[in-house]
Motif scaffolding. Structure first.
Motif, mmCIF file in Angstrom:
data_model
loop_
_atom_site.group_PDB
_atom_site.id
_atom_site.type_symbol
_atom_site.label_atom_id
_atom_site.label_comp_id
_atom_site.label_asym_id
_atom_site.label_seq_id
_atom_site.Cartn_x
_atom_site.Cartn_y
_atom_site.Cartn_z
ATOM 1 N N ALA A 43 0.831 -1.206 0.000
ATOM 2 C CA ALA A 43 0.000 0.000 0.000
ATOM 3 C C ALA A 43 0.863 1.252 0.000
ATOM 4 C CB ALA A 43 -0.946 -0.007 1.201
ATOM 5 N N ALA A 44 1.989 1.214 0.711
ATOM 6 C CA ALA A 44 2.925 2.341 0.675
ATOM 7 C C ALA A 44 3.553 2.466 -0.705
ATOM 8 C CB ALA A 44 4.006 2.175 1.738
ATOM 9 N N VAL A 89 -0.212 -4.183 -10.009
ATOM 10 C CA VAL A 89 -1.353 -3.515 -9.384
ATOM 11 C C VAL A 89 -0.930 -2.230 -8.687
ATOM 12 C CG1 VAL A 89 -3.060 -3.717 -7.525
ATOM 13 C CG2 VAL A 89 -2.736 -5.608 -9.120
ATOM 14 N N VAL A 90 0.271 -2.223 -8.091
ATOM 15 C CA VAL A 90 0.723 -1.045 -7.339
ATOM 16 C C VAL A 90 1.733 -0.214 -8.129
ATOM 17 C CG1 VAL A 90 0.200 -2.014 -5.077
ATOM 18 C CG2 VAL A 90 2.467 -2.407 -6.094
ATOM 19 N N THR A 196 9.404 2.912 13.500
ATOM 20 C CA THR A 196 9.766 4.279 13.875
ATOM 21 C C THR A 196 9.112 5.326 12.989
ATOM 22 O OG1 THR A 196 11.726 4.169 12.444
ATOM 23 C CG2 THR A 196 12.018 3.563 14.778
ATOM 24 N N HIS A 197 8.794 4.978 11.728
ATOM 25 C CA HIS A 197 8.305 5.938 10.743
ATOM 26 C C HIS A 197 7.072 5.371 10.028
ATOM 27 C CE1 HIS A 197 12.312 7.460 11.496
ATOM 28 N NE2 HIS A 197 12.070 8.524 10.759
ATOM 29 N N ALA A 198 6.270 6.264 9.471
ATOM 30 C CA ALA A 198 5.038 5.820 8.824
ATOM 31 C C ALA A 198 4.758 6.594 7.547
ATOM 32 C CB ALA A 198 3.862 5.962 9.783
ATOM 33 N N VAL A 199 4.042 5.931 6.634
ATOM 34 C CA VAL A 199 3.560 6.521 5.394
ATOM 35 C C VAL A 199 2.034 6.522 5.438
ATOM 36 C CG1 VAL A 199 3.450 6.294 2.878
ATOM 37 C CG2 VAL A 199 5.524 5.635 4.113
ATOM 38 N N VAL A 253 1.216 2.695 6.658
ATOM 39 C CA VAL A 253 2.192 1.599 6.663
ATOM 40 C C VAL A 253 3.389 2.088 7.469
ATOM 41 C CG1 VAL A 253 3.701 0.141 5.279
ATOM 42 C CG2 VAL A 253 1.430 0.768 4.411
ATOM 43 N N ALA A 254 3.897 1.255 8.354
ATOM 44 C CA ALA A 254 4.990 1.682 9.232
ATOM 45 C C ALA A 254 6.257 0.878 8.951
ATOM 46 C CB ALA A 254 4.594 1.528 10.701
#
Length: 260
Positions: A43-44, A89-90, A196-199, A253-254
């Protein structure tokens, strides 16, 4: 890979995740098996490709040992086809395979060499990989990670450094004409118990992430008796919602991010 989205509600659940860096144009996603990226990270990828970023997939194996009811040669053919359809697809058109043996990946120079060669060829700024930790979750009794994921993730972290050192795997420069590449700025680890990080992920990217996992229908049908769509939705949206609670309520998404 079926335990991916379990990562870490118990690890830093009250803390806000930092934003993933956005000032990059090329990424290389390196995982062990077909479907590893689709249990959340895809998904990211859909968000990134929609922004015009270039993402390439590299798989160490063809997942030939992943379907108990299917002979390895046939499973490899089926799962490669499913992975290519899933990537499309992505928005990912380039999917490469290293042809290491599924289930018995070995951390060490042979795997590092192959990964470093692809890093040197594609010259990414961001490298994405899969959880290399012993477990999927941070709490006591968390599900044990598989040997392939542990070996692959750790080899990726090392190969990023190898790719920038002209005195490591120097024969690649003579044989293949590639040059050292020290331009990887970050390594992002998906499904880590220490994110630690996310989108943030919008509805369209979430929909594509779900559709990308559903392309692995043969694998899903061998894995569970659940309806494939219900199973995939619970995995993808469950993970996005879980990380959203650590990212201002926005589906996300992380990653565990390592700066280089």
């Amino acid at each position: 890979m079926s335990a991916t989205a379990q990562s870490t509600e118990e690890h830093g659940a009250a803390s806000q995740l930092a934003a993933m860096p956005e000032d990059w144009t090329r990424a290389l996603a390196v995982v062990a098996h077909p479907d590893d990226l689709e249990y959340g990270a895809a998904a990211a990828v859909a968000e990134w490709t929609a922004q015009g970023k270039d993402v390439t997939y590299l798989l160490a194996t063809r997942g030939e040992a992943g379907i108990d009811t299917m002979e390895p040669a046939e499973a490899a053919r089926v799962r490669e086809a499913e992975q290519r359809a899933s990537a499309a697809v992505v928005g990912v058109s380039e999917v490469e395979f290293l042809d290491h043996r599924d289930g018995v990946l070995e951390e060490g120079p042979a795997l590092r060499r192959d990964i470093a060669a692809v890093i040197r060829r594609h010259r990414p700024e961001l490298v994405l990989t899969i959880n290399h930790h012993d477990t999927w979750g941070a709490g006591p009794g968390s599900p044990w990670n598989t040997p392939d994921h542990r070996a692959l993730g750790r080899s990726v972290l090392d190969a990023v450094g190898d790719a920038g050192n002209r005195w490591i795997f120097s024969d690649q420069m003579e044989k293949d004409g590639v040059l050292p590449w020290g331009g990887v700025r970050w390594v992002a680890v998906a499904a880590s118990p220490a994110v630690t990080h996310a989108v943030p992920v919008g509805e369209e990217a979430a929909r594509k992430g779900l559709a990308s996992l559903l392309e692995h229908r043969s694998y899903i049908e061998a894995l569970t008796d659940e309806d494939p769509e219900e199973y995939a939705r619970s995995i993808v949206y469950g993970g996005l919602d879980m990380y959203g609670r650590q990212n201002g309520g926005r589906r996300s998404v992380a990653f565990e991010l390592h700066a280089r």
